[in-house]
Design a protein around this motif. Structure first.
Motif, PDB file in Angstrom:
ATOM      1  N   VAL A 162       0.826  -1.217   0.000  1.00 27.78           N
ATOM      2  CA  VAL A 162       0.000   0.000   0.000  1.00 27.78           C
ATOM      3  C   VAL A 162       0.861   1.268   0.000  1.00 27.78           C
ATOM      4  O   VAL A 162       0.338   2.366   0.123  1.00 27.78           O
ATOM      5  CB  VAL A 162      -0.965   0.021   1.205  1.00 27.78           C
ATOM      6  N   GLY A 163       2.182   1.111  -0.120  1.00 27.19           N
ATOM      7  CA  GLY A 163       3.052   2.285  -0.156  1.00 27.19           C
ATOM      8  C   GLY A 163       3.409   2.829   1.208  1.00 27.19           C
ATOM      9  O   GLY A 163       3.701   4.020   1.339  1.00 27.19           O
ATOM     10  N   LYS A 164       3.431   1.968   2.221  1.00 25.38           N
ATOM     11  CA  LYS A 164       3.688   2.418   3.585  1.00 25.38           C
ATOM     12  C   LYS A 164       5.083   3.006   3.746  1.00 25.38           C
ATOM     13  O   LYS A 164       5.257   4.060   4.351  1.00 25.38           O
ATOM     14  CB  LYS A 164       3.486   1.248   4.554  1.00 25.38           C
ATOM     15  N   SER A 165       6.106   2.317   3.235  1.00 28.27           N
ATOM     16  CA  SER A 165       7.482   2.790   3.417  1.00 28.27           C
ATOM     17  C   SER A 165       7.725   4.097   2.662  1.00 28.27           C
ATOM     18  O   SER A 165       8.405   4.997   3.167  1.00 28.27           O
ATOM     19  CB  SER A 165       8.473   1.714   2.960  1.00 28.27           C
ATOM     20  N   THR A 166       7.189   4.207   1.474  1.00 26.29           N
ATOM     21  CA  THR A 166       7.317   5.455   0.711  1.00 26.29           C
ATOM     22  C   THR A 166       6.653   6.602   1.460  1.00 26.29           C
ATOM     23  O   THR A 166       7.182   7.712   1.529  1.00 26.29           O
ATOM     24  CB  THR A 166       6.678   5.295  -0.680  1.00 26.29           C
ATOM     25  N   THR A 167       5.489   6.334   2.047  1.00 28.64           N
ATOM     26  CA  THR A 167       4.799   7.345   2.841  1.00 28.64           C
ATOM     27  C   THR A 167       5.598   7.692   4.081  1.00 28.64           C
ATOM     28  O   THR A 167       5.719   8.873   4.452  1.00 28.64           O
ATOM     29  CB  THR A 167       3.397   6.845   3.233  1.00 28.64           C
ATOM     30  N   THR A 168       6.185   6.689   4.734  1.00 28.77           N
ATOM     31  CA  THR A 168       6.965   6.920   5.954  1.00 28.77           C
ATOM     32  C   THR A 168       8.128   7.861   5.692  1.00 28.77           C
ATOM     33  O   THR A 168       8.335   8.839   6.426  1.00 28.77           O
ATOM     34  CB  THR A 168       7.512   5.587   6.507  1.00 28.77           C
ATOM     35  N   VAL A 169       8.913   7.557   4.669  1.00 26.24           N
ATOM     36  CA  VAL A 169      10.123   8.342   4.428  1.00 26.24           C
ATOM     37  C   VAL A 169       9.776   9.773   4.038  1.00 26.24           C
ATOM     38  O   VAL A 169      10.452  10.733   4.440  1.00 26.24           O
ATOM     39  CB  VAL A 169      11.011   7.654   3.359  1.00 26.24           C
ATOM     40  N   ASN A 170       8.698   9.962   3.300  1.00 29.06           N
ATOM     41  CA  ASN A 170       8.312  11.314   2.909  1.00 29.06           C
ATOM     42  C   ASN A 170       7.707  12.096   4.073  1.00 29.06           C
ATOM     43  O   ASN A 170       7.918  13.312   4.189  1.00 29.06           O
ATOM     44  CB  ASN A 170       7.340  11.266   1.725  1.00 29.06           C
ATOM     45  N   ILE A 171       6.962  11.416   4.949  1.00 25.53           N
ATOM     46  CA  ILE A 171       6.442  12.091   6.140  1.00 25.53           C
ATOM     47  C   ILE A 171       7.585  12.531   7.042  1.00 25.53           C
ATOM     48  O   ILE A 171       7.585  13.657   7.583  1.00 25.53           O
ATOM     49  CB  ILE A 171       5.471  11.165   6.909  1.00 25.53           C
ATOM     50  N   VAL A 370      16.054   9.744  -3.573  1.00 32.01           N
ATOM     51  CA  VAL A 370      15.742  11.169  -3.378  1.00 32.01           C
ATOM     52  C   VAL A 370      14.223  11.305  -3.341  1.00 32.01           C
ATOM     53  O   VAL A 370      13.594  11.659  -4.350  1.00 32.01           O
ATOM     54  CB  VAL A 370      16.339  12.045  -4.504  1.00 32.01           C
ATOM     55  N   PRO A 371      13.577  11.016  -2.198  1.00 32.11           N
ATOM     56  CA  PRO A 371      12.108  11.059  -2.127  1.00 32.11           C
ATOM     57  C   PRO A 371      11.539  12.427  -2.509  1.00 32.11           C
ATOM     58  O   PRO A 371      12.254  13.433  -2.537  1.00 32.11           O
ATOM     59  CB  PRO A 371      11.831  10.735  -0.658  1.00 32.11           C
ATOM     60  N   SER A 372      10.252  12.442  -2.786  1.00 34.54           N
ATOM     61  CA  SER A 372       9.585  13.628  -3.332  1.00 34.54           C
ATOM     62  C   SER A 372       9.816  14.886  -2.504  1.00 34.54           C
ATOM     63  O   SER A 372      10.066  15.961  -3.037  1.00 34.54           O
ATOM     64  CB  SER A 372       8.085  13.364  -3.469  1.00 34.54           C
ATOM     65  N   VAL A 373       9.722  14.774  -1.168  1.00 41.04           N
ATOM     66  CA  VAL A 373       9.901  15.955  -0.316  1.00 41.04           C
ATOM     67  C   VAL A 373      11.315  16.501  -0.461  1.00 41.04           C
ATOM     68  O   VAL A 373      11.530  17.713  -0.499  1.00 41.04           O
ATOM     69  CB  VAL A 373       9.601  15.613   1.156  1.00 41.04           C
ATOM     70  N   LEU A 374      12.291  15.598  -0.550  1.00 42.95           N
ATOM     71  CA  LEU A 374      13.680  16.024  -0.708  1.00 42.95           C
ATOM     72  C   LEU A 374      13.910  16.631  -2.087  1.00 42.95           C
ATOM     73  O   LEU A 374      14.634  17.622  -2.232  1.00 42.95           O
ATOM     74  CB  LEU A 374      14.612  14.825  -0.494  1.00 42.95           C
ATOM     75  N   GLU A 378       6.510  18.012  -7.633  1.00 43.95           N
ATOM     76  CA  GLU A 378       5.092  18.407  -7.617  1.00 43.95           C
ATOM     77  C   GLU A 378       4.278  17.674  -6.555  1.00 43.95           C
ATOM     78  O   GLU A 378       3.158  18.095  -6.238  1.00 43.95           O
ATOM     79  CB  GLU A 378       4.484  18.143  -8.995  1.00 43.95           C
ATOM     80  N   PHE A 379       4.830  16.579  -5.994  1.00 44.28           N
ATOM     81  CA  PHE A 379       4.088  15.800  -5.007  1.00 44.28           C
ATOM     82  C   PHE A 379       4.492  16.125  -3.571  1.00 44.28           C
ATOM     83  O   PHE A 379       3.878  15.633  -2.622  1.00 44.28           O
ATOM     84  CB  PHE A 379       4.297  14.305  -5.262  1.00 44.28           C
ATOM     85  N   ALA A 380       5.521  16.930  -3.387  1.00 46.90           N
ATOM     86  CA  ALA A 380       6.035  17.212  -2.049  1.00 46.90           C
ATOM     87  C   ALA A 380       4.985  17.846  -1.147  1.00 46.90           C
ATOM     88  O   ALA A 380       4.924  17.564   0.059  1.00 46.90           O
ATOM     89  CB  ALA A 380       7.262  18.112  -2.139  1.00 46.90           C
ATOM     90  N   GLN A 381       4.137  18.696  -1.710  1.00 45.89           N
ATOM     91  CA  GLN A 381       3.168  19.419  -0.900  1.00 45.89           C
ATOM     92  C   GLN A 381       2.159  18.484  -0.241  1.00 45.89           C
ATOM     93  O   GLN A 381       1.677  18.751   0.867  1.00 45.89           O
ATOM     94  CB  GLN A 381       2.426  20.450  -1.755  1.00 45.89           C
ATOM     95  N   TYR A 382       1.852  17.362  -0.893  1.00 43.84           N
ATOM     96  CA  TYR A 382       0.932  16.394  -0.284  1.00 43.84           C
ATOM     97  C   TYR A 382       1.465  15.934   1.075  1.00 43.84           C
ATOM     98  O   TYR A 382       0.729  15.866   2.071  1.00 43.84           O
ATOM     99  CB  TYR A 382       0.762  15.177  -1.197  1.00 43.84           C
ATOM    100  N   TYR A 383       2.755  15.603   1.104  1.00 36.23           N
ATOM    101  CA  TYR A 383       3.360  15.092   2.343  1.00 36.23           C
ATOM    102  C   TYR A 383       3.537  16.203   3.377  1.00 36.23           C
ATOM    103  O   TYR A 383       3.405  15.965   4.582  1.00 36.23           O
ATOM    104  CB  TYR A 383       4.696  14.428   2.024  1.00 36.23           C
ATOM    105  N   LEU A 384       3.828  17.408   2.922  1.00 42.45           N
ATOM    106  CA  LEU A 384       3.935  18.528   3.849  1.00 42.45           C
ATOM    107  C   LEU A 384       2.589  18.794   4.534  1.00 42.45           C
ATOM    108  O   LEU A 384       2.543  19.095   5.737  1.00 42.45           O
ATOM    109  CB  LEU A 384       4.420  19.777   3.115  1.00 42.45           C
ATOM    110  N   ASP A 385       1.510  18.680   3.785  1.00 41.08           N
ATOM    111  CA  ASP A 385       0.179  18.867   4.377  1.00 41.08           C
ATOM    112  C   ASP A 385      -0.118  17.783   5.415  1.00 41.08           C
ATOM    113  O   ASP A 385      -0.703  18.062   6.469  1.00 41.08           O
ATOM    114  CB  ASP A 385      -0.891  18.855   3.283  1.00 41.08           C
TER     115      ASP A 385
END
Length: 407
Positions: A162-171, A370-374, A378-385
């Motif tokens: 479900v993308g848990k690790s990708t979500t973790t690193v970006n959070i 180099v995850p999206s936030v780093l 265009e997807f970094a703002q999702y994780y910042l929110d």
């Protein structure tokens, strides 16, 4: 098997449930071995009161009652046994040893007071044996906060994919970008991916004073079992107790710096590692990652229920892969369905922290380390929110810190 079992029925337990639970206890005790001998042969008394189990045991020399209690708790928890009390008697020391006490008492880190021993043990004629050791399993309320970590957040899912690790690193990176000091602990023992996602797969942690020094990953303190393995293809083929022991070693034997957040990437499911974490690590709250797909929602609900039963607050739900936009025609489609995250958030009255798109760009960035936030794509703002939503309510779940505690 244990015809001497005393059972106190509860109003919510039917005769069939009683029989099933008793049978499950029998099977676990028969299958649990100490030195190739079933612990069932060491049981001198057994009593079950609903979800609580009390065992009178005569254990062999050099046994570790704390480890035995923890492992039995993990094996019995899926069968509805939430509390285990153990009255333990160890062998008397050999004559001529110069002391009436064993050479070394088992270590204990339980913060709860011991329960009184049973009357049956008081009638034992062996006056040289040590008094019984009785402990209840640790709970979140009894765990002291880490002196250098303000908040510990676990990111979990009921199932894989479900993308848990990708979500973790970006959070984690998003919380850092908001001005926090952040660390990452990769607790996905069987599938560690944090080193690759953070671009530090070839970096090994150093040892100082018998403690790990976390790897510096873009300014975050990171530690993973993957950083200790020889290569990406090395499997972690461990049974439950060894895997949970590895998790506790990574947490306890690491010289974590002062952190506002330690974000823990959990393995999928609700097994040994999750239960050990709930009993041994002071968690501020959990973030549940799911997709809108019905099957994923069923497993996510199990994850929420597990955290509720272990008294870990659920900070909110992240719905991943919510919408996909075609890169050729710009058509947007809900491939995995709609409304799943909202449904769980409403059902359990927790916030919906955010909804993430299904996009190849997010996957490509973590594959490059180099995850999206780093990358600030265009997807970094999702994780910042999502990170901002976490920070909004995190303080009301914080555990009090004992500043006078000395390591």
């Amino acid at each position: 098997m244990f015809n001497f079992m005393k059972k106190k029925t509860t109003k919510t337990e039917t005769p069939q449930q009683q029989a099933e639970r008793d049978s499950a206890v029998d099977k676990v005790l028969l299958g649990y071995e100490i030195g190739a001998v079933s612990i069932a042969t060491m049981v001198t008394g057994l009593e079950r009161d609903g979800e609580a189990l009390t065992l009178d045991l005569r254990l062999p020399k050099d046994s570790n009652p704390e480890v035995i209690q923890q492992e039995l708790g993990q094996l019995l928890h899926p069968h509805g046994i939430t509390t285990i009390h153990m009255n333990v008697r160890l062998p008397a020391p050999e004559k001529g040893s110069g002391s009436s006490l064993p050479k070394q008492m088992p270590k204990t880190t339980n913060a709860m007071e011991s329960q009184p021993s049973s009357d049956a043990n008081n009638n034992d004629s062996n006056t040289n044996a040590e008094p019984p050791i009785t402990k209840a399993a640790p709970t979140q309320a009894s765990l002291a906060a880490h002196p250098r970590i303000r908040h510990i957040i676990v990111v979990a899912s009921g199932k894989g994919g479900v993308g848990k690790s990708t979500t973790t690193v970006n959070i984690a990176l998003a919380l850092q970008k908001l001005g926090n000091r952040v660390g990452v602990l990769d607790a996905d023992i069987y599938g560690p991916s944090m080193p690759t996602m953070l671009g530090v797969a070839d970096v090994k942690p150093q040892l100082e004073n018998e403690q790990f020094v976390p790897v510096d990953a873009h300014g975050m303190a990171m530690l993973s079992i993957g950083s200790l393995l020889d290569g990406d293809n090395t499997p972690v083929a461990w049974r439950g107790p060894k895997a949970t022991g590895a998790l506790m070693q990574l947490y306890n034997q690491t010289n974590w710096p002062q952190l506002d957040y330690l974000v823990i990437d959990m393995p999928p499911g609700t097994g040994d590692i999750q239960l050990t974490l709930a009993q041994r690590i002071p968690v501020t709250g959990a973030v549940i990652v799911t997709t809108p797909q019905h099957v994923a929602l069923l497993d996510a609900q199990k994850g929420v229920e597990m955290f509720n039963k272990t008294n870990i607050p659920v900070l909110g739900v992240v719905e991943n892969m919510a919408l996909h936009t075609c890169s050729n025609c710009n058509h947007t489609e809900a491939i995995f369905g709609t409304g799943g995250g909202e449904f769980i958030a409403e059902q359990y009255q927790v916030p919906l922290l955010g909804q993430l798109p299904l996009a190849s760009g997010i996957r490509a960035q973590v594959d490059k380390g180099v995850p999206s936030v780093l990358a600030d794509d265009e997807f970094a703002q999702y994780y910042l929110d999502i990170a901002k939503n976490i920070e909004t309510n995190i303080n009301k779940f914080a555990k009090p810190v004992d500043d006078k505690r000395i390591f």
